[in-house]
Design an enzyme around this catalytic site. Structure first.
Site, PDB file in Angstrom:
ATOM      1  N   LYS A 136       0.836  -1.205   0.000  1.00 39.92           N
ATOM      2  CA  LYS A 136       0.000   0.000   0.000  1.00 39.92           C
ATOM      3  C   LYS A 136       0.871   1.256   0.000  1.00 39.92           C
ATOM      4  O   LYS A 136       2.067   1.198  -0.240  1.00 39.92           O
ATOM      5  CB  LYS A 136      -0.937  -0.017   1.210  1.00 39.92           C
ATOM      6  CG  LYS A 136      -1.854  -1.242   1.252  1.00 39.92           C
ATOM      7  CD  LYS A 136      -2.755  -1.370   0.045  1.00 39.92           C
ATOM      8  CE  LYS A 136      -3.907  -0.403   0.071  1.00 39.92           C
ATOM      9  NZ  LYS A 136      -4.873  -0.619  -1.045  1.00 39.92           N
ATOM     10  N   HIS A 168      -1.807   3.293  -7.245  1.00 39.95           N
ATOM     11  CA  HIS A 168      -3.069   3.997  -7.485  1.00 39.95           C
ATOM     12  C   HIS A 168      -2.820   5.428  -7.958  1.00 39.95           C
ATOM     13  O   HIS A 168      -3.339   6.388  -7.391  1.00 39.95           O
ATOM     14  CB  HIS A 168      -3.940   3.990  -6.220  1.00 39.95           C
ATOM     15  CG  HIS A 168      -4.238   2.622  -5.706  1.00 39.95           C
ATOM     16  ND1 HIS A 168      -4.899   1.662  -6.463  1.00 39.95           N
ATOM     17  CD2 HIS A 168      -3.941   2.010  -4.523  1.00 39.95           C
ATOM     18  CE1 HIS A 168      -5.016   0.542  -5.757  1.00 39.95           C
ATOM     19  NE2 HIS A 168      -4.436   0.714  -4.598  1.00 39.95           N
TER      20      HIS A 168
END
Length: 353
Positions: A77, A95
């Protein structure tokens, strides 16, 4: 393969217990000649001692920032906000390629430091298929949480569990009302996981995939009690649900789980909410009369950290054993450079070709 130094970093997100490489696969990497440094992490499902036992070096949490420049930093992450300049190659889910919030700032950090993002979402084979993904377990857990919420049994805050414990919770209680469920993206990894969780809960879901979403029948969608979205759009498509649909007096839909959680992206197929939910507050009420509850958690597989990490690691291992500047990893670099150009970011002195 040239000598590779991988650095498995501690995850800064407190609810992230997964790891991209489990100790069993770390042994394979070390035996193949890879140097693998593993940061200490109190929350990782596998303790540092298990990595040390298979030949890994152990380092302090967050010490990747001072690792040698040719080190490849591996995680899952988001990175911490510092340092401002990222000098290493980083493998994780960034992302940052679909105009998500913070994307430009992140890519600026790579440009400033001369590093690069090898985004795991874009680690694909020649046909564009993902080579390592958590999708199955994301779908499984998303559907499981939707079931528990719909049956009034979801307890917050959420805590990691095992599949056996979760499956026991999913069993319907005697006399519990039946409900209908729809899985959108039913043939993909996430969709298959969602359908299996629903079957475990005694519910045979309606499966929608490309054909059904190409000509979307919203009244049919709204007629289901529970909907699980497992579609990640890569090109613009009409939204599956709009604000006006939530106010439809014929709406039977009461529980919606968005496994994809593409909030903030212009490609979001569910532009009816603007923020995710989390382990502390997993459910958000979107409408009161009749009620509509949303679950939109972006690290669902971390609730089954051992099972999901083991599956993901087994898929990633062959790619790490063949780490090189061409092939799938080369495509990751190409996609990183393309994304930087799309945001008008001047490319840094990328020094790892």
């Amino acid at each position: 393969m040239t000598e590779l130094h991988l650095w498995l970093r501690h995850e800064v997100r407190s609810t992230e217990r997964r790891t991209p490489i489990v100790p069993l696969d770390a042994r394979r990497l070390v035996e193949s000649g890879v140097t693998l440094t593993v940061e200490e992490s109190a929350q990782r499902i596998f303790p540092a001692e298990e990595y040390e036992a298979v030949g890994c070096r152990i380092a302090l949490s967050g010490s990747w920032v001072s690792a040698p420049a040719d080190t490849v930093v591996l995680g899952l992450k988001e990175l911490p906000d510092d340092p401002a300049e990222l000098t290493h190659r980083h493998i994780y889910f960034g992302h940052a390629y679909k105009q998500q919030p913070g994307a430009k700032d992140l890519l600026h950090r790579f440009a400033a430091g001369g590093g690069a993002l090898l985004d795991l979402e874009y680690l694909v084979d020649d046909s564009g298929r993902r080579l390592a993904a958590f999708g199955f377990w994301a779908g499984y857990l998303g559907a499981a949480l939707a079931v528990l919420q719909h049956r009034g049994r979801l307890v917050a805050p959420l805590t990691p569990t095992s599949k056996d414990e979760l499956d026991a919770l999913l069993q319907p209680a005697p006399g519990e009302p039946e409900f209908t469920a729809l899985v959108i993206g039913a043939l993909g990894r996430s969709g298959r996981g969602a359908r299996l969780a629903l079957l475990t809960a005694g519910v045979e879901a309606t499966p929608w995939d490309l054909e059904e979403t190409r000509d979307l029948d919203r009244p049919v969608l709204l007629a289901h009690d529970v909907v699980v979205n497992a579609v990640l759009a890569t090109t613009p498509v009409p939204p599956f649900l709009r604000e006006q649909d939530l106010n439809d007096p014929a709406r039977a839909l009461r529980t919606l789980c968005d496994v994809t959680v593409d909030v903030g992206s212009p490609l979001n197929v569910l532009p009816i909410y603007d923020r995710t939910t989390d382990w502390t507050a997993p459910v958000r009420r979107l409408r009161e009369d009749p009620p509509l509850d949303l679950i939109a958690i972006d690290n669902l597989p971390s609730l089954l950290p051992r099972e999901s990490s083991t599956d993901f690691s087994s898929a990633l291992l062959p790619q790490l054993l063949e780490f090189e500047t061409g092939g799938p990893w080369g495509r990751c670099i190409d996609r990183f450079r393309q994304a930087s150009r799309e945001l008008d970011i001047a490319e840094g002195e990328f020094h790892h070709d």
